[in-house]
Design an enzyme around this catalytic site. Structure first.
Site, short mmCIF file in Angstrom:
data_model
loop_
_atom_site.label_atom_id
_atom_site.label_comp_id
_atom_site.label_asym_id
_atom_site.label_seq_id
_atom_site.Cartn_x
_atom_site.Cartn_y
_atom_site.Cartn_z
N GLU A 61 45.78 112.36 44.75
CA GLU A 61 45.61 112.20 43.30
C GLU A 61 44.14 112.29 42.91
OE1 GLU A 61 47.74 108.57 42.39
OE2 GLU A 61 49.67 109.60 42.64
N CYS A 100 50.85 117.45 44.73
CA CYS A 100 51.99 116.85 45.43
C CYS A 100 51.94 117.19 46.92
CB CYS A 100 53.30 117.40 44.87
SG CYS A 100 53.67 116.87 43.20
N GLU A 155 54.31 118.37 48.85
CA GLU A 155 54.99 119.63 49.19
C GLU A 155 54.07 120.83 48.97
OE1 GLU A 155 55.99 117.15 47.24
OE2 GLU A 155 58.17 117.18 46.94
N CYS A 199 59.52 117.55 42.68
CA CYS A 199 59.34 117.82 41.24
C CYS A 199 59.56 119.31 40.97
CB CYS A 199 57.95 117.38 40.80
SG CYS A 199 56.62 118.49 41.29
N CYS A 245 56.86 121.80 42.28
CA CYS A 245 56.95 122.05 43.73
C CYS A 245 58.13 122.96 44.05
CB CYS A 245 57.06 120.74 44.50
SG CYS A 245 55.47 119.87 44.55
N1 THU Z 1 54.72 113.58 44.07
C1 THU Z 1 54.81 114.33 45.21
O1 THU Z 1 53.92 114.31 46.05
N2 THU Z 1 55.92 115.10 45.37
C2 THU Z 1 56.94 115.18 44.47
O2 THU Z 1 57.86 115.96 44.65
C3 THU Z 1 56.95 114.32 43.28
C4 THU Z 1 55.72 113.56 43.02
C5 THU Z 1 53.52 112.75 43.86
C6 THU Z 1 52.66 113.16 42.70
C7 THU Z 1 51.97 111.87 42.39
O3 THU Z 1 50.83 111.74 43.23
C8 THU Z 1 52.97 110.80 42.77
O4 THU Z 1 53.92 111.43 43.61
C9 THU Z 1 53.68 110.17 41.60
O5 THU Z 1 54.24 111.11 40.77
#
Ligand code: THU
Length: 133
Positions: free
Chosen positions: A44, A53, A55, A88, A91
């Site tokens: 982040e 993310c 993925e 998400c 991704c």
């Molecule tokens: N996040 C992922 O790493 N992968 C996903 O498929 C959904 C969300 C992360 C993004 C963010 O850092 C945290 O999860 C909360 O949304």
């Protein structure tokens, strides 16, 4: 394919997540046909929109290391939820661009409660442009 070792790799990758804002750590591991793994975690940023993310981190690493979709056996994603984590939408689009629609995807929580499906199940009717482009 050994699902347990793939889950182990995704859980280990999750350990490296940098998620001070959401506190939601995600790990991803891509198993290659040669038995090696490429991993990723979410990272982040204080400017939230710059966060990446797990993925996308993993699949961008895969491509930047010189591998292609033809080298990939399966992908595993883990997050701390009651149910298996679901990637998400962003991704799903990026994975569909860079991997085959029939790529095996294992989605899990920390208790190894997982479901197995393929990428096409996650993004049916995906956006396409003309093949020659
Ligand atoms: N996040 C992922 O790493 N992968 C996903 O498929 C959904 C969300 C992360 C993004 C963010 O850092 C945290 O999860 C909360 O949304």
């Amino acid at each position: 394919m050994n699902v347990d070792s793939l889950l182990d790799m995704a859980l280990t990758a999750r350990f490296h997540a940098y998620a001070p804002y959401s506190k939601f750590k995600v790990g991803c591991a891509i198993l290659l046909k040669n038995g090696q793994f490429v991993t990723g975690c979410n990272i982040e940023n204080k400017s939230y929109g710059l966060s990446i993310c797990a993925e996308r981190n993993a699949v961008f690493k895969l491509i930047s290391m010189g591998y292609t979709k033809n080298d990939v056996e399966a992908v595993c994603v883990v997050g701390d939820l009651k149910e298996p984590i679901m990637p998400c939408g962003a991704c799903r689009e990026v994975l569909m661009e860079l991997l085959s629609p029939d790529t095996k995807i294992i989605l899990s929580n920390l208790e190894r409660n997982y479901i197995e499906l393929n990428l096409n199940d996650l993004l049916p009717y995906a956006f396409k442009i003309n093949e020659e482009l």
